[in-house]
Motif scaffolding. Structure first.
Motif, short mmCIF file in Angstrom:
data_model
loop_
_atom_site.label_atom_id
_atom_site.label_comp_id
_atom_site.label_asym_id
_atom_site.label_seq_id
_atom_site.Cartn_x
_atom_site.Cartn_y
_atom_site.Cartn_z
N GLU A 19 11.48 -40.35 -0.75
CA GLU A 19 12.23 -41.48 -0.24
C GLU A 19 11.49 -42.62 -0.89
O GLU A 19 12.29 -43.79 -1.46
N TYR A 20 10.40 -42.78 -1.32
CA TYR A 20 9.97 -43.92 -2.27
C TYR A 20 10.63 -44.00 -3.70
O TYR A 20 10.90 -44.83 -4.13
N MET A 21 10.86 -42.79 -4.36
CA MET A 21 11.62 -42.53 -5.42
C MET A 21 13.01 -43.05 -5.26
O MET A 21 13.59 -43.63 -6.25
N LEU A 22 13.45 -42.68 -4.08
CA LEU A 22 14.93 -42.87 -4.02
C LEU A 22 15.46 -44.14 -3.35
O LEU A 22 16.38 -44.90 -3.68
N HIS A 23 14.58 -45.01 -2.63
CA HIS A 23 14.57 -46.25 -1.94
C HIS A 23 15.65 -45.98 -0.99
O HIS A 23 16.50 -46.82 -0.63
N ARG A 24 15.65 -44.78 -0.55
CA ARG A 24 16.72 -44.69 0.77
C ARG A 24 16.18 -43.26 1.53
O ARG A 24 15.05 -42.66 0.96
N SER A 25 16.68 -43.18 2.86
CA SER A 25 16.06 -42.11 3.42
C SER A 25 16.45 -40.72 3.20
O SER A 25 17.70 -40.53 2.87
N VAL A 26 15.80 -39.92 3.52
CA VAL A 26 16.08 -38.18 3.32
C VAL A 26 17.08 -37.87 4.62
O VAL A 26 16.65 -38.40 5.62
N MET A 27 18.04 -37.34 4.20
CA MET A 27 19.18 -36.88 5.07
C MET A 27 18.74 -36.01 6.13
O MET A 27 18.87 -36.06 7.57
N SER A 28 17.96 -35.01 5.63
CA SER A 28 17.62 -33.55 6.45
C SER A 28 16.35 -33.05 6.00
O SER A 28 16.20 -32.96 4.70
N VAL A 29 15.83 -32.10 6.78
CA VAL A 29 14.53 -31.48 6.23
C VAL A 29 14.86 -29.92 6.64
O VAL A 29 15.28 -29.85 7.74
N ILE A 30 14.66 -29.07 5.92
CA ILE A 30 14.80 -27.61 6.06
C ILE A 30 13.49 -27.02 5.95
O ILE A 30 12.77 -27.13 4.94
N TYR A 31 13.17 -26.36 6.94
CA TYR A 31 11.75 -25.90 6.98
C TYR A 31 11.83 -24.39 6.12
O TYR A 31 12.42 -23.83 5.70
N SER A 32 10.48 -24.06 5.79
CA SER A 32 10.21 -22.84 5.00
C SER A 32 10.70 -21.53 5.68
O SER A 32 10.54 -21.45 7.01
N ASN A 33 11.16 -20.65 4.78
CA ASN A 33 11.87 -19.66 5.41
C ASN A 33 10.45 -18.36 5.39
O ASN A 33 10.38 -18.03 4.37
N ASN A 34 10.39 -18.07 6.32
CA ASN A 34 9.18 -16.90 6.58
C ASN A 34 9.87 -15.72 7.20
O ASN A 34 9.26 -14.81 7.42
N MET A 35 11.46 -15.59 7.14
CA MET A 35 12.18 -14.17 7.43
C MET A 35 12.26 -13.57 6.33
O MET A 35 11.99 -13.75 5.20
#
Length: 258
Positions: A19-35
């Motif tokens: 977000e600091y690099m973009l000067h905008r918010s991240v839209m969404s977060v995807i968690y790590s895939n442990n499946m």
């Protein structure tokens, strides 16, 4: 030591970094895939990672106001950021709520979606592009309800030139008459021109960055490239965040129990 470490650290290590690099918010977060599968939404619908894809789907729906025939293009700044993984599971999540959805593998250089879906790649998008197959022949159903798929097909030598010539115009318009959502997985923006050329079809572009993996310099170059091409219709998906290191770590057992 901390100052020197941060100075030489070339990876995006946190959402705040992005977000600091973009000067905008991240839209969404995807968690790590442990499946033990990459098709997590279809095979592990009650997992935390599947819930993160539902959050991404909801964010897209809110931005698009459920407008029909939305074309969502997914790319990244470099290989291995997880764009194909995000494409597959976002498409599965959209299909799971009743929208007729098609997933297109437009990474004509190194396609992988057919492997994730356990499909062959003998005939696909490239066959249509060189007039060897009509659109109807390359569309195939999947074992996921409401989700169809077009594989990339055999590798062709000049995909950028063919895309720029408009060879896919009629196909995209045809698919819009059939499907509510079209999800396109394409090449990384920082490698070849394909993704930039495909953005003319997109109503929304998602740029995938991967926690502790995406390089800051490459990501910055890609964002500058988008700006120079006057492309601003994109959002960032932050991939591979460890749930147990996130602010929701205390709730992770909730998903296991359900």
């Amino acid at each position: 030591y901390l100052i020197i470490r941060d100075f030489f650290d070339d990876k995006i290590r946190s959402i705040n970094d992005a977000e600091y690099m973009l000067h905008r918010s991240v839209m969404s977060v995807i968690y790590s895939n442990n499946m033990k599968s990459e098709s997590v939404v279809a095979e592990f619908p009650k997992s935390a990672i599947s819930e993160s894809f539902r959050n991404l789907r909801s964010s897209l729906f809110l931005k698009s106001d459920h407008e029909k025939s939305k074309v969502i293009l997914i790319t990244s700044s470099q290989p291995q950021d997880g764009k194909s993984f995000v494409s597959l599971n976002l498409a599965s999540s959209i299909a799971s709520v009743g929208y007729k959805t098609i997933l297109i593998d437009c990474d004509l250089r190194r396609p992988t979606l057919h492997i994730k879906l356990k499909e062959d790649n003998n005939k696909g998008l490239s066959n249509f592009m060189i007039n060897k197959a009509p659109a109807e022949e390359i569309i195939r159903s999947t074992n996921i309800k409401n989700l169809d798929f077009i594989s990339a097909g055999p590798v062709i030598p000049n995909p950028s030139e063919m895309i720029e010539s408009g060879v896919l115009d009629n196909m995209i318009n045809y698919l819009k008459t059939i499907y509510d959502y079209i999800v396109i997985d394409t090449t990384p923006v920082g490698i070849v021109a394909d993704a930039i050329l495909m953005m003319k079809y997109a109503s929304k572009v998602l740029m995938v960055i991967r926690n502790n993996y995406t390089r800051k310099d490459i990501f910055t170059n890609v964002i500058n490239n988008l700006k120079s091409n006057k492309l601003s219709n994109y959002d960032i998906v932050y991939n591979d965040l460890n749930l147990h290191k996130s602010s929701y770590r205390h709730y992770s057992n909730y998903y296991i129990k359900n």
